[in-house]
Design an enzyme around this catalytic site. Structure first.
Site, PDB file in Angstrom:
ATOM      1  N   PHE A  66      14.061   7.017  -3.576  1.00 26.90           N
ATOM      2  CA  PHE A  66      14.732   5.786  -3.152  1.00 26.90           C
ATOM      3  C   PHE A  66      13.923   5.009  -2.122  1.00 26.90           C
ATOM      4  CE2 PHE A  66      15.993   8.333   0.456  1.00 26.90           C
ATOM      5  CZ  PHE A  66      16.344   7.441   1.470  1.00 26.90           C
ATOM      6  N   LYS A  67      13.017   5.679  -1.434  1.00 31.32           N
ATOM      7  CA  LYS A  67      12.220   4.993  -0.412  1.00 31.32           C
ATOM      8  C   LYS A  67      11.360   3.878  -1.016  1.00 31.32           C
ATOM      9  CE  LYS A  67      13.681   8.177   2.468  1.00 31.32           C
ATOM     10  NZ  LYS A  67      12.875   9.070   3.251  1.00 31.32           N
ATOM     11  N   ASP A  68      11.057   3.975  -2.324  1.00 31.46           N
ATOM     12  CA  ASP A  68      10.257   2.932  -2.968  1.00 31.46           C
ATOM     13  C   ASP A  68      10.939   1.567  -2.903  1.00 31.46           C
ATOM     14  OD1 ASP A  68       8.099   4.583  -3.870  1.00 31.46           O
ATOM     15  OD2 ASP A  68       9.328   5.271  -5.547  1.00 31.46           O
ATOM     16  N   THR A 106       9.392   9.539   2.301  1.00 33.18           N
ATOM     17  CA  THR A 106       8.939   8.295   2.931  1.00 33.18           C
ATOM     18  C   THR A 106       7.420   8.189   2.889  1.00 33.18           C
ATOM     19  OG1 THR A 106      10.827   8.003   4.412  1.00 33.18           O
ATOM     20  CG2 THR A 106       8.760   7.060   5.123  1.00 33.18           C
TER      21      THR A 106
END
Length: 463
Positions: free
Chosen positions: A109-111, A142
């Site tokens: 999800f950090k993308d 991250t």
């Protein structure tokens, strides 16, 4: 829109200044002077927007110093590498909705935030003709997302600290197999919290920060949180179009950044759209103890199957504390000084107030593996261990409203946990299939600020 520090020690600044400042110069975290909100008419106008167009609309509520067309290009470029046309699609799995946030280049999800932040950095450096040295600490995802967001970009060097031997094997390889000349991986002999403390100490050295133009990619950077607000709004609108007026979100979190984005989204949307935010932690449960007991106190970090949540000092907690303390920066400053000195804060007297914003559940290692196994057996859907923490909490705390569970990583990144749950490791998708055979590069250092500082001096860009 102007930005202020949670500790009140800076003059209001613009969004572009906030992006480059990262951590406020007084040691606080940056926030907008006010949280914007929209009415039902505006929400209706967003009803059928694709993700990229919705992102621009949401971002513009917080950004008034980037041209609209430039912002549109930045957003389009940021999500062009995602493998799903909806960027963050929703899947119905049993009684729950799974918001898949892992379709970016590093399958985490950090993308969603770091592809945008990397492009924002490049845009502003080109505009100013300057340079920057990015420093960040990661508990797993991250780091690779940040590296992929800025690899090969001119005018940027990036230094990522990760806890040696405490990430998954694939998480480490995703970072250390990126061999671009501007990428430097540092494995520290310690925990994520040790790495984060080093990063904050370096940013607190204002002479060093200014000399080397330090930039932040951790969720202490406001732009990270802002980018994540978008997918809450997108998910709500998708369900609203299908007749669901009020929804809950279940969020696995260790650093408080992802769920704080949900808090901002809840205030952005009309009242009642987002009902409850379910805060799910693993056995490193400082946030669950805060919500349920008013006990915000450090403890020993325990390695778990969900390593990205193996955190005992939540970097974004201070942002929520600002609102919990009635937007009183002096009280926030005193609280953070007390926490730095004593390692604990007592919020037992504010539990009712906290309960209006969050409910929480601590999920054990056994429950995490059991949940992966149960969901796979019942629905043929494979969860990664972090998402399993959120799903378990949703099953325990969900009520009559639909619950959206944030799927924060692809299960193939955590093969050991999946194998323990279902007996076999997941098939590796193409971005991960050949990681083991790639050349790897990493510097192993003690968790010592001076040693990290000297390494950065040796390899940093200079004016």
């Amino acid at each position: 829109m102007r930005y202020i520090s949670t500790r009140g020690g800076i003059e209001p600044i613009s969004f572009k200044q906030a992006v480059m400042m990262g951590l406020a110069r007084d040691g606080g975290l940056l926030l907008p002077e006010r949280l914007p909100s929209i009415d039902r008419t505006k929400l209706e106008s967003w009803r059928n927007l694709p993700y990229q167009y919705l992102a621009r609309e949401v971002l513009e509520l917080f950004i008034d110093d980037i041209d609209r067309l430039d912002l549109e290009v930045l957003v389009e470029n940021s999500y062009a590498s995602f493998r799903h046309p909806q960027v963050t699609p929703i899947r119905k799995v049993g009684d729950l909705f799974i918001l898949e946030l892992f379709h970016g280049p590093t399958l985490a999800f950090k993308d969603v935030a770091l592809q945008l932040l990397g492009n924002l950095f490049e845009y502003q450096l080109k505009e100013s003709g300057s340079f920057m040295n990015i420093i960040g600490a990661t508990s797993g995802d991250t780091g690779s997302a940040a590296i992929y967001g800025v690899r090969g970009k001119k005018g940027i060097n990036i230094f990522i600290l990760h806890p040696h031997g405490r990430t998954s094997r694939i998480q480490a390889l995703q970072m250390t197999t990126v061999l671009d000349e501007n990428v430097f991986n540092i494995a520290i002999r310690g925990t994520f919290d040790d790495g984060q403390a080093i990063v904050k100490e370096l940013f607190g050295d204002l002479e060093f920060k200014d000399q080397y133009h330090l930039g932040a990619i951790n969720s202490i950077n406001w732009a990270r949180v802002l980018a994540q607000v978008v997918y809450y709004v997108y998910a709500y609108i998708k369900l609203w179009r299908n007749g669901m007026d009020s929804v809950d979100f279940s969020v696995p979190t260790g650093n408080f950044g992802d769920i704080f984005a949900g808090y901002v989204a809840k205030h952005l949307l009309p009242e009642g759209c987002i009902n409850r935010l379910i805060l799910a932690t693993n056995e490193n449960d400082i946030l669950s103890r805060f919500v349920n007991q008013g006990d915000y106190s450090k403890s020993t970090v325990r390695p778990t199957f969900s390593p990205s949540m193996d955190i005992q000092i939540a970097s974004n907690f201070e942002r929520y504390l600002y609102y919990l303390r009635g937007e009183d920066p002096e009280q926030v400053r005193r609280d953070m000084e007390t926490f730095a000195r004593d390692g604990r804060l007592d919020f037992s007297g504010l539990r009712d107030q906290v309960a209006r914003d969050f409910v929480s559940r601590r999920v054990s290692e056994e429950e995490t593996i059991e949940t992966i196994a149960d969901v796979h057996r019942e629905h043929g859907y494979l969860l990664d261990p972090h998402t399993a923490v959120g799903v378990r909490a949703a099953r325990e705390l969900g009520g009559e409203r639909p619950v959206v569970c944030l799927a924060t990583a692809h299960p193939a990144k955590f093969g050991d946990a999946v194998k323990k749950a279902i007996g076999t490791e997941p098939e590796l998708p193409p971005p991960l299939a050949d990681l083991e055979s790639r050349e790897s590069r990493c510097e192993i250092l003690d968790a010592d600020t001076e040693k990290v500082r000297n390494f950065i001096r040796e390899h940093a860009l200079r004016g």
